[in-house]
Design a protein around this motif. Structure first.
Motif, PDB file in Angstrom:
ATOM      1  N   ASN A 241       0.854  -1.186   0.000  1.00 41.30           N
ATOM      2  CA  ASN A 241       0.000   0.000   0.000  1.00 41.30           C
ATOM      3  C   ASN A 241       0.894   1.241   0.000  1.00 41.30           C
ATOM      4  OD1 ASN A 241      -1.717   2.156   0.617  1.00 41.30           O
ATOM      5  ND2 ASN A 241      -2.992   0.936   1.989  1.00 41.30           N
ATOM      6  N   GLU A 243       0.144   4.328  -0.610  1.00 37.32           N
ATOM      7  CA  GLU A 243      -0.467   5.477   0.064  1.00 37.32           C
ATOM      8  C   GLU A 243      -0.191   5.416   1.565  1.00 37.32           C
ATOM      9  OE1 GLU A 243      -3.401   7.427   2.513  1.00 37.32           O
ATOM     10  OE2 GLU A 243      -3.507   5.273   2.105  1.00 37.32           O
ATOM     11  N   ASN A 383      -1.244  11.476  -9.081  1.00 40.68           N
ATOM     12  CA  ASN A 383      -1.489  10.320  -8.204  1.00 40.68           C
ATOM     13  C   ASN A 383      -2.866  10.431  -7.554  1.00 40.68           C
ATOM     14  OD1 ASN A 383      -0.872   7.886  -6.974  1.00 40.68           O
ATOM     15  ND2 ASN A 383       0.287   8.816  -5.314  1.00 40.68           N
ATOM     16  N   GLU A 384      -3.215  11.627  -7.086  1.00 39.73           N
ATOM     17  CA  GLU A 384      -4.534  11.836  -6.481  1.00 39.73           C
ATOM     18  C   GLU A 384      -5.640  11.605  -7.501  1.00 39.73           C
ATOM     19  OE1 GLU A 384      -5.150  15.450  -4.386  1.00 39.73           O
ATOM     20  OE2 GLU A 384      -3.218  15.383  -3.338  1.00 39.73           O
ATOM     21  N   ALA A 387      -5.962   7.874  -8.420  1.00 41.93           N
ATOM     22  CA  ALA A 387      -6.537   7.108  -7.304  1.00 41.93           C
ATOM     23  C   ALA A 387      -8.053   7.259  -7.256  1.00 41.93           C
ATOM     24  CB  ALA A 387      -5.921   7.565  -5.983  1.00 41.93           C
ATOM     25  N   VAL A 429      -0.126   5.490 -16.077  1.00 48.92           N
ATOM     26  CA  VAL A 429      -1.500   5.967 -15.877  1.00 48.92           C
ATOM     27  C   VAL A 429      -2.312   5.855 -17.173  1.00 48.92           C
ATOM     28  CG1 VAL A 429      -1.017   7.482 -13.927  1.00 48.92           C
ATOM     29  CG2 VAL A 429      -0.734   8.359 -16.261  1.00 48.92           C
ATOM     30  N   SER A 432      -6.313   1.799 -15.594  1.00 48.56           N
ATOM     31  CA  SER A 432      -6.447   1.618 -14.140  1.00 48.56           C
ATOM     32  C   SER A 432      -5.564   0.486 -13.640  1.00 48.56           C
ATOM     33  CB  SER A 432      -7.908   1.341 -13.779  1.00 48.56           C
ATOM     34  OG  SER A 432      -8.717   2.459 -14.079  1.00 48.56           O
ATOM     35  N   TYR A 435      -2.045   1.701 -13.320  1.00 49.74           N
ATOM     36  CA  TYR A 435      -1.906   2.559 -12.139  1.00 49.74           C
ATOM     37  C   TYR A 435      -1.856   1.736 -10.858  1.00 49.74           C
ATOM     38  CZ  TYR A 435      -2.988   5.678  -8.321  1.00 49.74           C
ATOM     39  OH  TYR A 435      -2.944   6.338  -7.126  1.00 49.74           O
ATOM     40  N   LYS A 436      -2.741   0.769 -10.738  1.00 49.84           N
ATOM     41  CA  LYS A 436      -2.781  -0.039  -9.520  1.00 49.84           C
ATOM     42  C   LYS A 436      -1.487  -0.809  -9.323  1.00 49.84           C
ATOM     43  CE  LYS A 436      -5.535  -3.526  -7.069  1.00 49.84           C
ATOM     44  NZ  LYS A 436      -6.743  -4.405  -7.128  1.00 49.84           N
ATOM     45  N   SER A 440       0.675   3.883  -8.794  1.00 51.07           N
ATOM     46  CA  SER A 440       0.468   4.387  -7.434  1.00 51.07           C
ATOM     47  C   SER A 440       1.781   4.446  -6.669  1.00 51.07           C
ATOM     48  CB  SER A 440      -0.536   3.499  -6.694  1.00 51.07           C
ATOM     49  OG  SER A 440      -0.072   2.153  -6.604  1.00 51.07           O
ATOM     50  N   LYS A 441       2.704   3.539  -7.008  1.00 55.43           N
ATOM     51  CA  LYS A 441       4.018   3.533  -6.348  1.00 55.43           C
ATOM     52  C   LYS A 441       4.944   4.575  -6.963  1.00 55.43           C
ATOM     53  CE  LYS A 441       2.248  -0.673  -5.367  1.00 55.43           C
ATOM     54  NZ  LYS A 441       0.957  -1.158  -5.902  1.00 55.43           N
ATOM     55  N   ALA A 444       4.034   8.401  -6.319  1.00 55.20           N
ATOM     56  CA  ALA A 444       4.340   8.827  -4.956  1.00 55.20           C
ATOM     57  C   ALA A 444       5.840   8.878  -4.725  1.00 55.20           C
ATOM     58  CB  ALA A 444       3.675   7.879  -3.956  1.00 55.20           C
TER      59      ALA A 444
END
Length: 477
Positions: A241, A243, A383-384, A387, A429, A432, A435-436, A440-441, A444
């Protein structure tokens, strides 16, 4: 020639009455000065001695100003024989079932490397967790004899069941809290230790506390009691995770590192250890103000409103690092305060700020800082958006940042490196699923690295000479 920095007396900074940051000016092609691999060019000199330098660059009222805190070249002063501060490091390691095989083997090799680089003045602790939390050894002086026992316990680590991340983190923080800065200084008559916790996991917290707010609170409470404890997080593979680990690192004043492949862990740990070995300042606060107030500084560091201005809080600074804050001022004052690890004292400095003529290198430094901050903000906003399922918006933010960078690109290697990172993030991106798995990593990880001007195990990095030396040593093992 005189130093361009102030360490104890006023100089000049300045800026515009406008609250809008000006777009980057197109500049003719330049050949970048040589740098070490992966390091962004620094056209401004580092201060001499052991104190931090403070500088303001602004060419005219109405244009963006650059306020920079710059660390000295090295934590070791050959003339005064000042050595680096001792390190108190707690490793909190995930040994859940998914960590079996090559992952745990790489963890063991990486810990063995850390042991090889620490000396008798340093202390190491190990906490490992699956469903159950185990303190394998408390903070122990890294003498050659003690290293043998610690090494044996590292070798005995075995993968288990679920992931009680909160329990492991809580146990690790408890070990660090046993030794406060003043207690160790008084009892051992030694210099202040650089105190840190490395948290590594490859999955999701599914035992003990499992939500991000609950786990972040553990760190925030510990840091409120003692802000000298730094928490760095390492996310192993694509199933963790990001986030949560990013939020834990933010609360802990540290960095989130994405360890994409097993073989990257050694470099990531080595670079982080090199950072600890080169800390020169902690608890840095930078206050900027002018009569009548000013716009909020543009930075990824925490910003707090003050009378007629703002305060920017920065956890620490490694040797050779810099922190660039973009500001809008006409005539103002900058003040900074920090705890010097090398001299074990609080240091303060004040700088008067107003515009002046800039050299080509100084003007380039301002343009690069704007491009870097624009890149970081775009990555974090993307990223926001991603998500929340807004993939098109995420791509647009990254594409806009690329256009900004192109305005100053020319033949500048620094900008090309920012463009490479932006393009790499764009690839994550597109869908989806992308991104997952990766986005997402990476968003960030890279956004935080560029925003905080600190390397996070990337090749396009902000590493100093100690970190590069440590990574080289790890590769040779």
């Amino acid at each position: 020639s005189s130093s361009p920095y102030s360490t104890s007396h006023p100089q000049v900074m300045g800026q515009s009455s406008s609250s809008v940051f000006r777009p980057l000016a197109r500049r003719r092609s330049r050949t970048p000065s040589p740098t070490s691999p992966g390091q962004l060019t620094n056209p401004l000199p580092a201060p001499t001695g052991t104190k931090l330098g403070l500088q303001y660059l602004c060419k005219s009222a109405g244009s963006t100003g650059l306020l920079s805190i710059v660390a000295p070249q090295t934590p070791v002063d050959s003339e005064s024989n000042a050595q680096r501060a001792p390190i108190d490091l707690t490793l909190v390691i995930d040994r859940s079932g998914s960590m079996g095989g090559s992952k745990l083997a790489m963890v063991k090799r990486s810990i063995t490397f850390i042991l090889s680089q620490l000396n008798a003045g340093d202390r190491l602790a190990l906490v490992s967790y699956d469903t159950n939390v185990r303190t394998d050894f408390e903070l122990t002086a890294c003498t050659e004899q003690e290293k043998l026992g610690m090494g044996a316990k590292v070798a005995a680590l075995q993968a288990g069941s679920t992931t009680n991340l909160s329990g492991g983190l809580q146990a690790g923080l408890k070990l660090q809290k046993k030794t406060s800065r003043n207690t160790r200084l008084q009892k051992e008559k030694t210099r202040d230790a650089v105190r840190s916790l490395f948290l590594l996991t490859d999955g999701l917290a599914n035992a003990g506390l499992t939500t991000t707010p609950e786990i972040v609170k553990l760190v925030a409470d510990a840091r409120q009691a003692d802000s000298s404890i730094m928490v760095h997080t390492f996310g192993f593979g694509d199933d963790h995770n990001a986030e949560m680990l990013g939020a834990v690192a933010e609360a802990g004043g540290g960095e989130y590192v994405y360890v994409e492949k097993d073989e990257n862990l050694g470099d990531s740990f080595a670079e982080a250890l090199g950072g600890l070995a080169s800390v020169v300042a902690q608890s840095i606060s930078l206050t900027v103000s002018q009569p009548g107030g000013m716009a909020r500084p543009r930075t990824q560091f925490p910003v707090v409103a003050e009378v007629n201005g703002w305060r920017v809080d920065i956890s620490d600074l490694y040797a050779e690092e810099r922190r660039d804050i973009l500001v809008e001022m006409t005539e103002g004052v900058a003040k900074f305060r920090y705890y010097s690890i090398l001299s074990s004292e609080w240091v303060e400095s004040t700088l008067a700020c107003s515009p002046r003529d800039l050299t080509d290198d100084e003007a380039t430094a301002v343009d690069l800082a704007v491009a870097r901050e624009t890149t970081a903000a775009a990555m974090l906003q993307a990223n926001e958006d991603a998500a929340s399922g807004r993939m098109a918006d995420a791509r647009q933010h990254l594409q806009d940042a690329l256009k900004q960078a192109e305005a100053v690109a020319g033949d500048c290697e620094d900008i090309r490196r920012l463009q490479l990172d932006l393009n790499e993030c764009l690839e994550t991106v597109q869908t989806s699923a992308d991104y997952k798995s990766k986005g997402s990593k990476k968003l960030a990880w890279m956004g935080g690295g560029h925003g905080k001007q600190r390397s996070r195990g990337t090749e396009c990095a902000y590493t100093n000479s100690v970190q590069r030396s440590m990574k080289s040593a790890a590769s040779a093992m």
